[in-house]
Write a protein that holds these residues in place. Structure first.
Motif, mmCIF file in Angstrom:
data_model
loop_
_atom_site.group_PDB
_atom_site.id
_atom_site.type_symbol
_atom_site.label_atom_id
_atom_site.label_comp_id
_atom_site.label_asym_id
_atom_site.label_seq_id
_atom_site.Cartn_x
_atom_site.Cartn_y
_atom_site.Cartn_z
ATOM 1 N N ALA A 150 0.875 -0.860 -0.388
ATOM 2 C CA ALA A 150 0.244 -0.038 0.403
ATOM 3 C C ALA A 150 0.971 1.470 -0.010
ATOM 4 C CB ALA A 150 -0.712 -0.039 1.717
ATOM 5 N N ALA A 151 0.277 2.725 -0.583
ATOM 6 C CA ALA A 151 1.375 3.406 -0.566
ATOM 7 C C ALA A 151 0.959 4.470 0.965
ATOM 8 C CB ALA A 151 0.495 4.608 -1.649
ATOM 9 N N LEU A 152 2.497 4.864 0.880
ATOM 10 C CA LEU A 152 1.400 5.621 1.783
ATOM 11 C C LEU A 152 0.789 5.680 2.618
ATOM 12 C CD1 LEU A 152 4.078 6.240 5.136
ATOM 13 C CD2 LEU A 152 4.261 8.777 3.372
ATOM 14 N N PHE A 153 -0.667 6.974 2.043
ATOM 15 C CA PHE A 153 -1.327 7.269 2.425
ATOM 16 C C PHE A 153 -2.357 6.715 1.305
ATOM 17 C CE2 PHE A 153 1.986 10.647 2.968
ATOM 18 C CZ PHE A 153 1.984 10.813 4.239
ATOM 19 N N GLY A 154 -2.314 4.882 1.536
ATOM 20 C CA GLY A 154 -3.100 4.585 0.017
ATOM 21 C C GLY A 154 -3.553 3.267 0.700
ATOM 22 N N LYS A 155 -4.030 3.617 2.601
ATOM 23 C CA LYS A 155 -4.508 2.665 3.185
ATOM 24 C C LYS A 155 -6.064 2.507 2.921
ATOM 25 C CE LYS A 155 -1.200 0.800 6.616
ATOM 26 N NZ LYS A 155 -1.035 0.582 8.015
ATOM 27 N N ALA A 156 -6.845 4.191 3.057
ATOM 28 C CA ALA A 156 -8.386 3.922 3.254
ATOM 29 C C ALA A 156 -9.099 3.773 1.338
ATOM 30 C CB ALA A 156 -8.095 6.055 2.507
ATOM 31 N N ARG A 157 -8.059 3.560 0.947
ATOM 32 C CA ARG A 157 -8.538 3.067 -0.486
ATOM 33 C C ARG A 157 -8.389 1.427 0.104
ATOM 34 N NH1 ARG A 157 -5.713 0.769 -4.930
ATOM 35 N NH2 ARG A 157 -4.338 1.558 -3.966
ATOM 36 N N LEU A 176 -6.615 -1.617 13.328
ATOM 37 C CA LEU A 176 -5.692 -1.741 14.621
ATOM 38 C C LEU A 176 -4.239 -1.650 14.227
ATOM 39 C CD1 LEU A 176 -5.916 -2.765 17.156
ATOM 40 C CD2 LEU A 176 -5.160 -4.691 16.745
ATOM 41 N N GLY A 177 -3.664 -0.235 14.421
ATOM 42 C CA GLY A 177 -2.809 0.590 14.530
ATOM 43 C C GLY A 177 -2.059 1.339 15.493
ATOM 44 N N ASP A 178 -0.191 1.558 14.374
ATOM 45 C CA ASP A 178 0.278 1.932 15.309
ATOM 46 C C ASP A 178 0.528 4.006 15.487
ATOM 47 O OD1 ASP A 178 1.898 1.523 13.493
ATOM 48 O OD2 ASP A 178 3.397 1.729 14.739
ATOM 49 N N GLU A 179 -0.433 3.811 14.096
ATOM 50 C CA GLU A 179 0.076 6.040 13.548
ATOM 51 C C GLU A 179 -0.926 5.791 13.032
ATOM 52 O OE1 GLU A 179 3.463 6.041 10.380
ATOM 53 O OE2 GLU A 179 3.666 3.550 10.746
ATOM 54 N N LEU A 180 -0.747 8.023 13.425
ATOM 55 C CA LEU A 180 -1.462 9.100 13.193
ATOM 56 C C LEU A 180 -2.754 8.790 11.763
ATOM 57 C CD1 LEU A 180 -0.182 11.735 15.117
ATOM 58 C CD2 LEU A 180 -2.465 9.661 15.686
ATOM 59 N N ARG A 181 -1.263 7.768 11.067
ATOM 60 C CA ARG A 181 -2.336 7.970 9.366
ATOM 61 C C ARG A 181 -2.900 6.840 9.500
ATOM 62 N NH1 ARG A 181 0.776 3.990 5.597
ATOM 63 N NH2 ARG A 181 2.991 3.809 7.103
ATOM 64 N N ASP A 182 -2.902 5.760 10.261
ATOM 65 C CA ASP A 182 -3.234 4.105 10.257
ATOM 66 C C ASP A 182 -5.253 4.581 11.045
ATOM 67 O OD1 ASP A 182 -1.421 3.049 9.407
ATOM 68 O OD2 ASP A 182 -1.202 2.767 11.101
ATOM 69 N N HIS A 183 -5.276 6.475 11.762
ATOM 70 C CA HIS A 183 -6.706 6.402 12.501
ATOM 71 C C HIS A 183 -7.116 7.399 11.440
ATOM 72 C CE1 HIS A 183 -8.990 9.373 14.712
ATOM 73 N NE2 HIS A 183 -9.150 8.586 15.067
ATOM 74 N N ALA A 184 -6.465 8.675 9.988
ATOM 75 C CA ALA A 184 -7.109 8.923 9.205
ATOM 76 C C ALA A 184 -6.976 8.160 8.331
ATOM 77 C CB ALA A 184 -6.113 10.101 9.095
ATOM 78 N N ALA A 185 -6.841 7.177 7.737
ATOM 79 C CA ALA A 185 -7.561 6.090 6.671
ATOM 80 C C ALA A 185 -8.417 5.557 7.405
ATOM 81 C CB ALA A 185 -6.491 5.256 6.499
ATOM 82 N N ALA A 186 -8.969 5.018 9.204
ATOM 83 C CA ALA A 186 -9.695 4.654 9.110
ATOM 84 C C ALA A 186 -10.847 5.004 9.044
ATOM 85 C CB ALA A 186 -9.579 3.931 10.487
ATOM 86 N N THR A 187 -10.987 6.457 9.718
ATOM 87 C CA THR A 187 -12.167 7.471 9.991
ATOM 88 C C THR A 187 -12.360 7.818 7.892
ATOM 89 O OG1 THR A 187 -10.699 8.153 11.939
ATOM 90 C CG2 THR A 187 -12.859 10.089 10.663
#
Length: 230
Positions: A150-157, A176-187
């Protein structure tokens, strides 16, 4: 496609007697695998290769409180270089996979979740062969589906695609993740997020983001997702 045992519409959260989530989407680096020491070791060489600033030792803990885009800005990483850097990091991880290991308690957590009826999907920017090697055959076999590279900011897709393929209601899914970008993608994908505090981002930064769950240990994850299991 992820196969689940559901037939017909899922019960409401209030009526359900099983786990509070039927599907858990797992991050790898910093969540299942203890890769931050490795990342810290290889980062200076990557910085020199791609012409961005090495973080000073005294900056590291502050950087661990920031969202990924803020870290990139602080280090002066141009956006157009991200795919090149990501490919290089994946090659380094493949080279060093034998030095990487899971956090203590992770094999047991994965086994307990599967035994408790929770389906598992893994989404990572890392390569699948590296992830499987670090997990080991037994733990790797517990994962229903891998969505790696996955791209660094491609998890939401990726999250949305998994949701469509699974047929599981969004209210039945936890990321389930450990970074703020994981939280943003889930949101962005409309999914609940469970933050783990043993990875890359500091606990206080994760807490301030307002995740659905904040976990300090793998045992806390099992206690929350498998009520009554203990």
């Amino acid at each position: 496609m992820l196969v689940t045992d559901r037939t017909g519409p899922p019960p409401s959260r209030a009526d359900r007697t099983g786990p509070p989530y039927r599907l858990v989407i797992l991050d790898f680096d910093g969540t299942l695998a203890d890769t931050f020491p490795w990342f810290s070791r290889v980062l200076p060489g990557v910085a020199d290769r791609y012409g961005f600033r090495r973080p000073a030792a005294h900056e590291v803990e502050t950087l661990r409180t920031l969202e990924a885009r803020a870290v990139l800005r602080h280090l002066g990483v141009p956006a157009w270089k991200l795919p090149l850097i990501a490919r290089h990091m994946r090659r380094l991880a493949a080279r060093d996979a034998g030095d990487l290991s899971l956090f203590p308690g992770m094999p047991g957590l994965l086994a307990d979740l599967r035994a408790g009826g929770v389906a598992l999907v893994l989404v990572s920017s890392n390569r699948e062969d590296v992830v499987r090697r670090v997990l080991g055959p037994e733990s790797a076999g517990l994962i229903d589906r891998y969505a790696c590279g996955a791209a660094l900011f491609g998890k939401a897709r990726r999250f949305r695609a998994i949701l469509r393929a699974s047929g599981v209601s969004p209210t039945d899914v936890l990321c389930l993740g450990d970074e703020l970008r994981d939280h943003a993608a889930a949101t962005q994908a409309g999914l609940a997020f469970g933050a783990v505090t043993w990875g890359y981002t500091r606990a206080e930064a994760l807490a301030s983001a307002g995740p659905a769950h904040l976990f300090a240990t793998p045992e806390a994850v099992a206690a929350a997702l498998l009520p009554g299991a203990g």
